[in-house]
Design an enzyme around this catalytic site. Structure first.
Site, PDB file in Angstrom:
ATOM      1  N   ASP A  11      71.781  91.113  61.999  1.00  0.00           N
ATOM      2  CA  ASP A  11      71.269  91.720  63.229  1.00  0.00           C
ATOM      3  C   ASP A  11      72.193  91.300  64.350  1.00  0.00           C
ATOM      4  O   ASP A  11      72.432  90.113  64.551  1.00  0.00           O
ATOM      5  CB  ASP A  11      69.845  91.231  63.534  1.00  0.00           C
ATOM      6  N   ASP A 130      61.180 101.584  58.411  1.00  0.00           N
ATOM      7  CA  ASP A 130      60.353 100.410  58.669  1.00  0.00           C
ATOM      8  C   ASP A 130      58.912 100.798  58.346  1.00  0.00           C
ATOM      9  O   ASP A 130      58.395 101.775  58.892  1.00  0.00           O
ATOM     10  CB  ASP A 130      60.478  99.965  60.128  1.00  0.00           C
TER      11      ASP A 130
END
Lengths: 259, 207
Positions: A11, A130
């Site tokens: 990330d 997600d």
């Protein structure tokens, strides 16, 4: 035969490596390019970068990170986070990313998947989802829902149905990311991963929840995933990529051991 | 000059970066005259064969490649480049360059768990020695992304095979032309070493 792939996710926020738990409490943990190179040399099969930069003016930093990674690592890598158009996708491709992950923008405007598949090819278009568990209902026959905007906005869309739609629109691969499992280190969402892996004829990457090598083994066998994505397990030095692959190899999962 | 043939087929810059890593300076060129006069040529590519073949022909690059091949220029094909050198591809039923006899066909695995495209790391088995494959051991893994695969008519053109439901040709060649179905630029150290051998290859088959 094909090897199962170990993928490390980084990330990146404003050019720095970050790590979140359940999508919040993000903190910076280092230089993504240095980490990427370290994993590459340790036998990693593939890299994924998620740009979690909040402000749009800092997003160009990601292009620099991608170019730097492309000049130093020679394995496939994909980039996701905030990709809204074919232009975004093409810019990252040109900077050196092998694949592009679309997520929230594709849920809002599914044609984005088809447009990317046409412009950069299905093999480079990854649909990242997600997902959180909900009560099974008519709206959610699978019992899983798509959530966007980094886990903040539930969309009222069944996750299983969306994965089928994604393949139909031209995605070449899907990432099944469980929000419930993300950062918990309690294991992948096996049931969900298996459901999607069984139904799709494109590769499935399992994401969210890895804490022990056993978890990788489970999702690559029982879960039917083609690749397992890890982050904190390796970012904090608890395991090396080599160790994870050795574990899988010793349990008869075919992984790339010579590199 | 080393020319990377530009026919709008995928990310040529990845190939250029990998060349740089092994000390090769490569230029991405779309002008057929530059391709024809290059010292060596890399012919890469990903994506659909149809538009690739059309663009090659529009730019006159098909003739340039043929002429370079005939005068002995070392040529390295990668992925789609390994398919377009054959006579024909079943992908949209297109005629290709025809430097190597044979066709390209689609994977149709009987086993439903084998997904198409064939995407990921897979091993190769060298079937006959080639200067560019020196040092490659059986089972060494390279990165693949493709739905069609090359099927040369003559076993003599096959240099390596890979298993994916069926044993398919993953490296082929003829004289000064060599091509891999796998991505040398994305296959880590093993891919880079094939590229670095290409940097010094004179196009002869004797090692």
């Amino acid at each position: 035969m094909l090897s199962k792939r170990l993928i490390v996710c980084l990330d990146v926020r404003a050019g720095k490596l970050a790590k979140s738990v359940k999508f919040v409490n993000t903190r910076d943990i280092g230089d993504p390019v240095i980490k990427a190179r370290e994993y590459y040399e340790d036998g990693l099969d593939e890299l994924v970068f998620y740009d979690i930069t909040a402000s749009s003016e800092k997003r160009n930093i990601m292009i620099d990170v991608v170019e730097e990674v492309a000049a130093q690592t020679f394995i496939p890598f994909s980039v996701g986070g905030g990709i809204r158009s074919v232009d975004d996708a093409t810019r990252l491709r040109m900077a050196g990313a092998e694949k592009i992950n679309v997520n929230s923008a594709a849920v809002k405007r599914p044609e984005l998947i088809a447009e990317c598949a046409y412009a950069i090819g299905s093999q480079s278009t990854v649909l990242s989802m997600d997902i959180r568990q909900v009560k099974e209902s008519r709206t959610f026959p699978s019992g899983y829902e798509i959530v966007i905007d980094g886990g903040r906005t539930p969309m009222g869309i069944d996750a299983f149905v969306w994965s089928l739609k994604g393949e139909e629109l031209g995605a070449g691969e899907v990432v099944v990311n469980s929000i419930d499992a993300d950062g918990t280190r309690q294991g992948y969402e096996i049931k969900l991963t298996r459901m999607i892996a069984n139904a799709l004829s494109i590769p499935v990457i399992a994401s969210g929840g890895a804490g022990t090598p056993e978890h990788l083994y489970e999702v690559l066998t029982e879960g039917g995933a083609d690749a397992a994505l890890v982050a904190s397990m390796v970012h904090f030095g608890e395991y090396t990529c080599r160790e994870l692959k050795e574990y899988l190899h010793n349990r008869d999962v075919k992984v790339r051991m010579r590199y | 000059m080393l020319a990377i043939v530009d026919y709008d087929a995928g990310n040529l810059r990845s190939v250029q970066r990998a060349c740089r890593k092994v000390g090769l300076t490569a230029e991405i060129v779309a002008d057929p005259r530059l391709v024809e006069s290059a010292e060596r040529i890399i012919f890469p590519g990903v994506g659909a064969a149809t538009s690739a073949v059309d663009t090659l022909k529009e730019r006159g690059l098909d003739k340039a490649l043929l002429s370079a091949f005939q005068k002995g220029t070392p040529i390295l094909g990668i992925c789609l480049g390994a398919q377009i050198i054959l006579e024909h591809t079943e992908e949209d039923d297109r005629d290709c360059l025809g430097i190597v006899e044979g066709i390209c066909t689609r994977f149709e695995p009987d086993d439903p768990t084998l997904k198409v495209p064939h995407m990921g790391w897979n091993g190769v088995e060298v079937t006959q020695p080639h200067p560019l494959l020196e040092g490659v051991e059986n089972g060494d893994e390279f990165y693949f992304v493709h739905s069609y695969f090359p099927r040369p008519s003559h076993a003599g053109n096959v240099y390596a095979v890979t298993d994916y439901g069926t044993s398919f040709c993953s490296a082929l060649g003829r004289k000064n032309l060599f091509a891999t179905q796998f991505h040398l630029e994305k296959s880590g150290r093993f891919g880079l070493s094939v590229l670095s051998r290409f940097a010094h290859w004179d196009g002869c088959l004797t090692t």
